[in-house]
Design a protein around this motif. Sequence first.
Motif, short mmCIF file in Angstrom:
data_model
loop_
_atom_site.label_atom_id
_atom_site.label_comp_id
_atom_site.label_asym_id
_atom_site.label_seq_id
_atom_site.Cartn_x
_atom_site.Cartn_y
_atom_site.Cartn_z
N LEU A 119 0.83 -1.21 0.00
CA LEU A 119 0.00 0.00 0.00
C LEU A 119 0.85 1.25 0.00
O LEU A 119 0.35 2.36 0.18
N ASP A 120 2.14 1.08 -0.23
CA ASP A 120 3.08 2.20 -0.17
C ASP A 120 3.87 2.32 -1.47
O ASP A 120 5.09 2.29 -1.50
N SER A 143 -7.17 10.70 1.46
CA SER A 143 -6.28 11.65 0.81
C SER A 143 -5.87 11.12 -0.56
O SER A 143 -5.88 9.91 -0.82
N GLU A 144 -5.48 12.04 -1.43
CA GLU A 144 -5.04 11.64 -2.77
C GLU A 144 -3.78 10.77 -2.70
O GLU A 144 -3.64 9.80 -3.44
N GLY A 145 -2.90 11.09 -1.78
CA GLY A 145 -1.69 10.29 -1.64
C GLY A 145 -1.98 8.86 -1.25
O GLY A 145 -1.36 7.91 -1.75
N SER A 149 -1.06 5.71 -3.70
CA SER A 149 -0.04 4.76 -3.26
C SER A 149 -0.55 3.32 -3.24
O SER A 149 0.23 2.38 -3.13
N ALA A 150 -1.86 3.12 -3.39
CA ALA A 150 -2.41 1.76 -3.42
C ALA A 150 -2.32 1.14 -4.81
O ALA A 150 -2.57 -0.06 -4.97
N ASN A 200 -4.30 -2.25 -4.77
CA ASN A 200 -4.21 -2.96 -3.49
C ASN A 200 -5.13 -2.29 -2.46
O ASN A 200 -4.87 -1.15 -2.04
N LEU A 201 -6.18 -2.98 -2.09
CA LEU A 201 -7.14 -2.43 -1.13
C LEU A 201 -6.79 -2.88 0.28
O LEU A 201 -6.45 -4.05 0.50
#
Length: 449
Positions: A119-120, A143-145, A149-150, A200-201
């Motif tokens: 997730l990063d 957040s958009e980040g 990142s997912a 990736n959830l």
Amino acid sequence: MRLHLISVGLVYGAIPLARVLGQTSPVANINLLNTLSNAAEEHESKVLSNLVSDLQQARSIPTPSTPEEALSALQHSSGLLKAFSSVVDIAQGITAAGLVPPEILSFLNGYTDSKLNSLDNRHPAPKDAIYPKSKRDAPYSLSEGTLRSAIHIPKTFGYGRNGKTPVILIPGTAIPSGTTWYYTFSKLGNSTDADVVWVNLPRASLNDAQVNAEYVAYAINYISSVCSKPTAIISWSQGGLNTQWALKYWPSTRPALQDFIAMSPDFHGTVVEAVICPALSYIACTPSILQQAWTSQFIQTLRSSSGDSAYVPTTIIYSSFDEIVEPMSGPNASALLTDTRNVGVILAHLQSICPGQPAGGFYTHEGVLYNPLAWALAIDAITHPGPGSLTRLDLKQVCGMTMAPELDLTDLLGTEGLLLIAAAELGTYEPQAAREPCIVGYASNGGGA
């Protein structure tokens, strides 16, 4: 808290430790039994108690040597065919039938640390503002980040500059995305002009499906933006619901998506959702599973205001032998969407298209992922305008196959082994929920025309 998946296979199949990971310790077996015993006692779960008992009475069964043998073993597994089986029962049947050999157990065991499920991920900002992209879009709660990142983008991804169609893979319930697709559609680019990424959830899609849909909506607009072209989606199970919700409440995603290919979707939920909650005595469950009940507020909200109709060209593939989503045949099949917007929809029921033939045989909820007709239609949809078309396929050839020619026996067995992860994720999910999450404001106010 996680289950040690190698230990599941070691106990069930009496597999020598050295054949799996020379360094694996037998202590893991004790820890597994303790974990399952504690969970069974905590949740007063009979099915988990039965699983512990079966683990203590391990037996060894040879692994099938051909796809045909594997499908036969799958069909005759008592755990799969038993009425109202739980996911633990199904995982038990698959393992006891010899369908999860050592090398696959080794891969599955590392899923929690796999970069495939990270997730990063780090990606550049999109070319255009997409958070949100349109005033008609629902607001994001994340957040958009976090959303960006997912998205997992393989190093080989061409960002549209190689002429390939970008394809986003959306996972189902209880199995992380990277692991979900490892044995199947992550290999799509090997046989067609497709470039694959996946989303990736968190918590293996067991959290609120409304939030899961935010990841899907953002990914559609992000990948389309950085590739400067529309993208396609291949979803499995709950991934279909998440995508349909995203298309309904983030209208900007519709022109950004050229194809929606849904494998084993539950657009109307399932009548056996309690079966998927083995550790919780059917009293409490995870948020997204509660939302997938046939009568849930989430399903009713999604299907309202023509949300039961396709928003983009849609190819739907499903099987009568789905052990997770029921019903999956006839006029009330959960997979069905209408086409009131005239965007193009094909409903591909495997047993109706290939009756009495290998491709129309015993394919389960996860089995659709390696079915030859499912692959042929997915590739056809991606490489032609509109949804997949049966008239463009050589059905005599496709229906005569047991599995997609792009895959092999290892891919079949690996896909079936995914249910071990589902059993682990479901049996250890916390905190449990007694009722589904409330419908978010933008949806309860009637948005998403």
